[in-house]
Design a protein around this motif. Structure first.
Motif, PDB file in Angstrom:
ATOM      1  N   ASN A  53      19.297  -1.929   2.169  1.00 16.52           N
ATOM      2  CA  ASN A  53      18.176   0.262   2.186  1.00 16.52           C
ATOM      3  C   ASN A  53      18.542   0.130   1.146  1.00 16.52           C
ATOM      4  O   ASN A  53      19.705   0.942   0.283  1.00 16.52           O
ATOM      5  CB  ASN A  53      19.026   0.424   2.825  1.00 16.52           C
ATOM      6  CG  ASN A  53      18.194   1.750   3.117  1.00 16.52           C
ATOM      7  OD1 ASN A  53      17.525   2.336   2.921  1.00 16.52           O
ATOM      8  ND2 ASN A  53      18.294   2.449   4.427  1.00 16.52           N
ATOM      9  N   GLU A  54      17.285  -0.341  -0.070  1.00 16.15           N
ATOM     10  CA  GLU A  54      17.162  -0.187  -1.245  1.00 16.15           C
ATOM     11  C   GLU A  54      17.141   1.426  -1.170  1.00 16.15           C
ATOM     12  O   GLU A  54      17.619   1.795  -2.299  1.00 16.15           O
ATOM     13  CB  GLU A  54      16.182  -0.229  -1.962  1.00 16.15           C
ATOM     14  CG  GLU A  54      16.253   0.021  -2.996  1.00 16.15           C
ATOM     15  CD  GLU A  54      15.047  -1.519  -3.758  1.00 16.15           C
ATOM     16  OE1 GLU A  54      13.724  -2.377  -3.162  1.00 16.15           O
ATOM     17  OE2 GLU A  54      14.765  -1.083  -4.987  1.00 16.15           O
ATOM     18  N   ASN A  55      16.528   2.273  -0.712  1.00 18.51           N
ATOM     19  CA  ASN A  55      16.704   3.820  -0.998  1.00 18.51           C
ATOM     20  C   ASN A  55      18.027   4.695  -0.699  1.00 18.51           C
ATOM     21  O   ASN A  55      18.084   5.168  -1.360  1.00 18.51           O
ATOM     22  CB  ASN A  55      15.568   4.849   0.054  1.00 18.51           C
ATOM     23  CG  ASN A  55      13.892   4.296  -0.700  1.00 18.51           C
ATOM     24  OD1 ASN A  55      13.253   4.002  -1.485  1.00 18.51           O
ATOM     25  ND2 ASN A  55      13.134   3.707   0.057  1.00 18.51           N
ATOM     26  N   ASN A  73      11.699   2.923  10.334  1.00 20.89           N
ATOM     27  CA  ASN A  73      12.818   3.067   9.214  1.00 20.89           C
ATOM     28  C   ASN A  73      12.965   4.331   8.855  1.00 20.89           C
ATOM     29  O   ASN A  73      14.115   4.682   9.252  1.00 20.89           O
ATOM     30  CB  ASN A  73      12.263   2.338   7.794  1.00 20.89           C
ATOM     31  CG  ASN A  73      13.837   1.218   7.524  1.00 20.89           C
ATOM     32  OD1 ASN A  73      14.476   1.711   8.170  1.00 20.89           O
ATOM     33  ND2 ASN A  73      14.245   0.748   6.855  1.00 20.89           N
ATOM     34  N   VAL A  74      12.215   4.798   8.435  1.00 23.33           N
ATOM     35  CA  VAL A  74      12.348   6.413   8.114  1.00 23.33           C
ATOM     36  C   VAL A  74      12.955   7.324   9.239  1.00 23.33           C
ATOM     37  O   VAL A  74      13.085   7.802   8.511  1.00 23.33           O
ATOM     38  CB  VAL A  74      11.251   6.423   6.610  1.00 23.33           C
ATOM     39  CG1 VAL A  74      11.005   8.163   6.438  1.00 23.33           C
ATOM     40  CG2 VAL A  74      10.301   5.617   5.703  1.00 23.33           C
ATOM     41  N   GLY A 123       8.718  -6.809  -2.331  1.00 18.64           N
ATOM     42  CA  GLY A 123       8.039  -7.472  -1.108  1.00 18.64           C
ATOM     43  C   GLY A 123       7.298  -8.604  -1.057  1.00 18.64           C
ATOM     44  O   GLY A 123       7.588  -9.051  -2.404  1.00 18.64           O
ATOM     45  N   THR A 180       6.518  -1.241   3.154  1.00 18.56           N
ATOM     46  CA  THR A 180       6.306  -3.208   2.514  1.00 18.56           C
ATOM     47  C   THR A 180       5.224  -3.936   1.799  1.00 18.56           C
ATOM     48  O   THR A 180       4.178  -3.241   2.048  1.00 18.56           O
ATOM     49  CB  THR A 180       6.812  -4.563   4.108  1.00 18.56           C
ATOM     50  OG1 THR A 180       5.654  -3.535   4.656  1.00 18.56           O
ATOM     51  CG2 THR A 180       8.265  -3.415   4.074  1.00 18.56           C
ATOM     52  N   PHE A 182      19.921   6.921  -3.057  1.00 19.18           N
ATOM     53  CA  PHE A 182      20.707   8.241  -3.619  1.00 19.18           C
ATOM     54  C   PHE A 182      22.279   7.853  -3.483  1.00 19.18           C
ATOM     55  O   PHE A 182      21.859   9.626  -3.166  1.00 19.18           O
ATOM     56  CB  PHE A 182      20.033   8.067  -0.989  1.00 19.18           C
ATOM     57  CG  PHE A 182      18.604   8.774  -1.573  1.00 19.18           C
ATOM     58  CD1 PHE A 182      17.727   8.212  -2.040  1.00 19.18           C
ATOM     59  CD2 PHE A 182      17.806   8.323  -0.302  1.00 19.18           C
ATOM     60  CE1 PHE A 182      16.321   8.289  -1.660  1.00 19.18           C
ATOM     61  CE2 PHE A 182      17.117   8.443  -0.247  1.00 19.18           C
ATOM     62  CZ  PHE A 182      15.921   7.776  -0.703  1.00 19.18           C
ATOM     63  N   LEU A 216       7.920 -11.807   4.800  1.00 18.88           N
ATOM     64  CA  LEU A 216       8.217 -13.501   4.122  1.00 18.88           C
ATOM     65  C   LEU A 216       8.595 -14.286   5.311  1.00 18.88           C
ATOM     66  O   LEU A 216       8.148 -15.441   3.930  1.00 18.88           O
ATOM     67  CB  LEU A 216       9.578 -12.753   3.416  1.00 18.88           C
ATOM     68  CG  LEU A 216       9.577 -11.831   1.906  1.00 18.88           C
ATOM     69  CD1 LEU A 216      11.243 -11.371   1.559  1.00 18.88           C
ATOM     70  CD2 LEU A 216       8.239 -11.945   1.078  1.00 18.88           C
ATOM     71  N   GLU A 251       9.171   4.372   1.809  1.00 21.10           N
ATOM     72  CA  GLU A 251       8.767   2.607   2.196  1.00 21.10           C
ATOM     73  C   GLU A 251       7.511   2.289   2.252  1.00 21.10           C
ATOM     74  O   GLU A 251       7.271   2.216   3.539  1.00 21.10           O
ATOM     75  CB  GLU A 251      10.346   2.113   2.512  1.00 21.10           C
ATOM     76  CG  GLU A 251      11.699   3.131   2.367  1.00 21.10           C
ATOM     77  CD  GLU A 251      12.739   1.258   2.726  1.00 21.10           C
ATOM     78  OE1 GLU A 251      12.481   0.993   3.747  1.00 21.10           O
ATOM     79  OE2 GLU A 251      14.034   2.205   2.387  1.00 21.10           O
ATOM     80  N   GLY A 264      14.773  -8.089   2.572  1.00 27.33           N
ATOM     81  CA  GLY A 264      13.330  -7.453   2.327  1.00 27.33           C
ATOM     82  C   GLY A 264      12.804  -6.724   3.041  1.00 27.33           C
ATOM     83  O   GLY A 264      11.483  -5.985   3.093  1.00 27.33           O
ATOM     84  N   ILE A 265      12.537  -6.847   4.399  1.00 27.72           N
ATOM     85  CA  ILE A 265      12.162  -6.695   5.241  1.00 27.72           C
ATOM     86  C   ILE A 265      12.003  -5.423   6.037  1.00 27.72           C
ATOM     87  O   ILE A 265      13.591  -5.256   6.609  1.00 27.72           O
ATOM     88  CB  ILE A 265      12.098  -7.656   6.376  1.00 27.72           C
ATOM     89  CG1 ILE A 265      11.708  -8.954   5.684  1.00 27.72           C
ATOM     90  CG2 ILE A 265      10.688  -7.442   7.493  1.00 27.72           C
ATOM     91  CD1 ILE A 265      12.228 -10.126   6.642  1.00 27.72           C
ATOM     92  N   LYS A 266      11.360  -4.229   5.913  1.00 23.24           N
ATOM     93  CA  LYS A 266      11.705  -2.862   7.082  1.00 23.24           C
ATOM     94  C   LYS A 266      10.809  -2.799   7.831  1.00 23.24           C
ATOM     95  O   LYS A 266      10.189  -2.943   8.310  1.00 23.24           O
ATOM     96  CB  LYS A 266      11.456  -2.144   5.093  1.00 23.24           C
ATOM     97  CG  LYS A 266      11.748  -2.340   3.884  1.00 23.24           C
ATOM     98  CD  LYS A 266      13.452  -2.164   3.735  1.00 23.24           C
ATOM     99  CE  LYS A 266      14.240  -1.703   2.238  1.00 23.24           C
ATOM    100  NZ  LYS A 266      13.792  -3.490   1.958  1.00 23.24           N
TER     101      LYS A 266
END
Lengths: 355, 301
Positions: free
Chosen positions: A218-220, A350-351, A134, B301, A224, B95, B299, A344-346
């Motif tokens: 979704n990088e994670n 999310n989780v 980020g 940010t 996985f 960002l 996660e 890259g904005i989460k």
């Protein structure tokens, strides 16, 4: 791409190829310069639009490519056995070791690709290996380019400092001041841009390209599934760096000079904003946004330099507030790209929501 | 190495660090709370500096103390305005906020250039700040401590103490910490998070304005004075750990010392490059900074 879009694209391409026959000297030089710059915007599209990494340090790779070529051009313009003029002024007695191999044109051309690739690979490895993400990435890349520019500006004898490297004569035996040169350079630029566009479009269509998008969204989850997101991010970063390096080398040829002022913090951010204006996730949007933005900048900033800075500042704010997906996003509504998952904005939730 | 030179460099580094610290405080607060990076933060320093200049022009150097409330309120108001017009609309898009606020910083710099010219304007310090303590005799003979630099260090310690009290002992601070930990839960328990965002952002901007007063005392104020500080202020935040006042303080002093010492040995330009290499190396060891906020979230940010 729709049929209408393809037709429009073909028209633009034909127009660009034929441009030297109906454009005057200044507009042609301007267009060529801007097209050279747009190669760097393809890189921004790959690493920001597709992979979600906002690098503000593209000036670093642009500069490495530009300086690699400029060092060769400078040596080519210096009589054999003598030192480049700025070294003489600064009391340097012998050619620094890292200048020596640049006397060879193939080596310098190779370095235009290799130096940015190595730098991007190293920076990317250092950042993504430790899962730095980020805004941290943005800040670090910005600080890197600042350090690079400060070092360039402070090393008078090695890099000609803030004046930059200038006074080129020939390249591969071609006279840079000859009459045929501007047209030749324009077409060469257009060719390289076409190759870069086609190559990048192909890369993004492979499974590798899909994985870049997966890392962005979704990088994670990508991790996985058994992929290593860091490797894909580094690869995208290297691709973006190489494109910036090629762009820097061509731009140096167009302008006949390169200096720290051309590659600083403002350069990196401006590059990103033109891409954002055109559409960060679309190659055509990125290139179109940069080309049109730079052409407009040339017009307006020469007419009203003070107003231009206000206008550009306001543009930064408005593009982000009103058109997060840029013009390309407005045009291609069918693939309504998720605003929140790009770059890259989460989402905070999310989780918990498993989304 | 000459001990007088060494201690002189360290002292200079400390005074630079104290301004960096004040600049980084606001950044760390708003980043910790709202996850936004404000690229226009440096311009709040600039605004504080210019307000100090105006105060010294209108009131004379003896009324310097008036510059503090003026710089604080001026920058805080500007910060509040920025929060309401831009930042609030970009919540959850860090960002994009970064890009938009860079546009704001361009506008503010250009406005300063047109109002005050691109060359620096000097601020005359009052008489009681003009002198210096000089060490006589011993190994440190000739070492000087300018009053102005001592004053700037004292000022930042004062602000730091105030911030610590505000965050750890006041009701407002409790709310800030609560939102920092879990925005949804804090909001559900009755904290007005929107209002808190605004207040914290204005507070951080105001502190940057106060840092601008210190800046104006040390050197002439010019339109790019904030831009010169901002990258190092970001580095302080990154090294210190987001949202940690203690981490910010330690990182600011560390960075100030490293810069002052490397500048003593090499050139200013090389010192900046070395500092950055050290920061990137440090992040390999502690990617979340010195004092990371602990969280079990997958996660961040």
């Amino acid at each position: 791409m729709s049929r209408g879009g393809a037709a429009a694209l073909a028209l633009v391409a034909v127009g660009l190829v034929l441009a030297p026959f109906f454009l005057g000297a200044y507009p042609l030089a301007l267009l060529g310069r801007v097209l050279a710059l747009s190669i760097a915007s393809i890189g921004v599209c790959v690493i920001w639009g597709r992979t979600g990494i906002l690098s503000l340090g593209q000036g670093l790779f642009f500069g490495l490519g530009g300086y690699a070529l400029a060092m060769h051009l400078k040596l080519a313009a210096t009589p054999r056995g003598e030192l480049p003029d700025f070294m003489v002024y600064n009391g340097v007695e012998a050619l620094p070791w890292f200048w020596k191999p640049f006397a060879s044109a193939p080596f310098a051309l190779g370095m235009v690709l290799v130096l940015p690739a190595l730098a991007a690979g190293l920076v990317g490895w250092l950042m993504f290996r430790r899962r730095i993400t980020g805004v941290y990435v943005s800040i670090i890349t910005q600080a890197l380019v600042l350090a690079f520019v400060t070092w360039l500006g402070g090393s008078q004898g090695l890099t000609s400092g803030t004046n930059g490297i200038t006074d080129f004569q020939t390249f591969l035996g071609i006279n840079l001041r000859g009459e045929a040169f501007p047209r030749g350079l324009y077409w060469a630029t257009l060719l390289v841009l076409g190759l870069a566009l086609a190559g990048t479009a192909w890369v993004l269509r492979t499974p590798f390209g899909s994985l870049l998008t997966a890392v962005r969204d979704n990088e994670n989850r990508t991790r996985f599934l058994g992929y290593n997101p860091a490797a894909f991010k580094i690869a995208a970063f290297v691709l973006g760096g190489v494109l910036a390096g090629v762009s820097g080398a061509l731009y140096t040829l167009h302008l006949g000079t390169i200096s720290p002022a051309m590659i600083g913090v403002a350069f990196g951010i401006e590059l990103v904003v033109w891409v954002a204006l055109g559409g960060r996730a679309s190659l055509w949007g990125a290139v179109g946004g940069l080309v049109l933005g730079q052409l407009a900048k040339d017009r307006i900033s020469s007419a009203a330099p003070d107003a231009w800075l206000y206008l550009m500042g306001a543009l930064f704010v408005l593009v982000v507030l009103v058109m997060p997906q840029g013009v390309a996003g407005l045009l291609t509504r069918r693939r309504a790209a998720p605003v929140r998952s790009s770059a890259g904005i989460k989402e905070v939730g999310n989780v918990a929501s498993g989304d | 190495m000459d001990p007088v030179f060494l201690f002189g460099q360290l002292f200079t580094g400390l005074s630079v660090a104290s301004i960096l610290l004040l600049a980084a405080l606001g950044l760390a607060l708003s980043f910790g709370l709202m996850r936004v990076i404000n690229m226009a933060h440096g311009e709040f320093l600039m605004v504080g500096g210019y307000l100090t200049y105006l105060a010294s022009q209108w009131l004379g150097p003896d009324f310097l103390w008036l510059a503090f409330p003026l710089a604080f309120l001026g920058s805080a108001l500007l910060g509040a305005l920025l929060e309401v017009t831009v930042i609030r609309r970009l919540y959850g898009r860090p960002l994009d906020t970064l890009l938009a606020t860079f546009g704001v910083s361009l506008i503010l710099q250009q406005a300063a250039r047109q109002l005050f010219g691109s060359t620096g304007v000097p601020v005359t310090a009052p008489g009681w700040l003009a002198g210096a303590f000089v060490v006589h005799g011993g190994a440190l003979d000739g070492l000087t401590f300018p009053h102005v630099r001592l004053f700037v260090i004292g000022l930042s310690l004062l602000v730091l103490g105030g911030m610590w009290w505000l965050l750890n002992r006041s009701r407002f601070g409790m709310h800030v910490r609560a939102v920092n930990q879990n925005r949804e839960v804090a909001s559900a328990l009755g904290v007005n998070t929107r209002r808190l965002d605004l207040l914290v952002f204005a507070l951080g901007s105001g502190v940057a304005g106060v840092a601008g007063v210190g800046l104006a005392l040390l050197a002439p104020v010019n339109p790019t004075v904030g831009a010169a500080y901002i990258v190092n202020a970001f580095l302080v935040v990154v090294v210190g750990g987001v949202g940690s006042v203690l981490g910010g303080a330690v990182a600011a002093v560390g960075l100030g010392f490293v810069t002052a010492l490397t500048e003593g040995f090499t050139s200013v330009s090389l010192a900046q490059a070395i500092l950055l290499v050290l920061v990137v190396a440090f992040l390999q060891w502690k990617p979340r900074g010195l004092f990371p906020t602990r969280s079990r979230a997958l996660e961040e940010t």
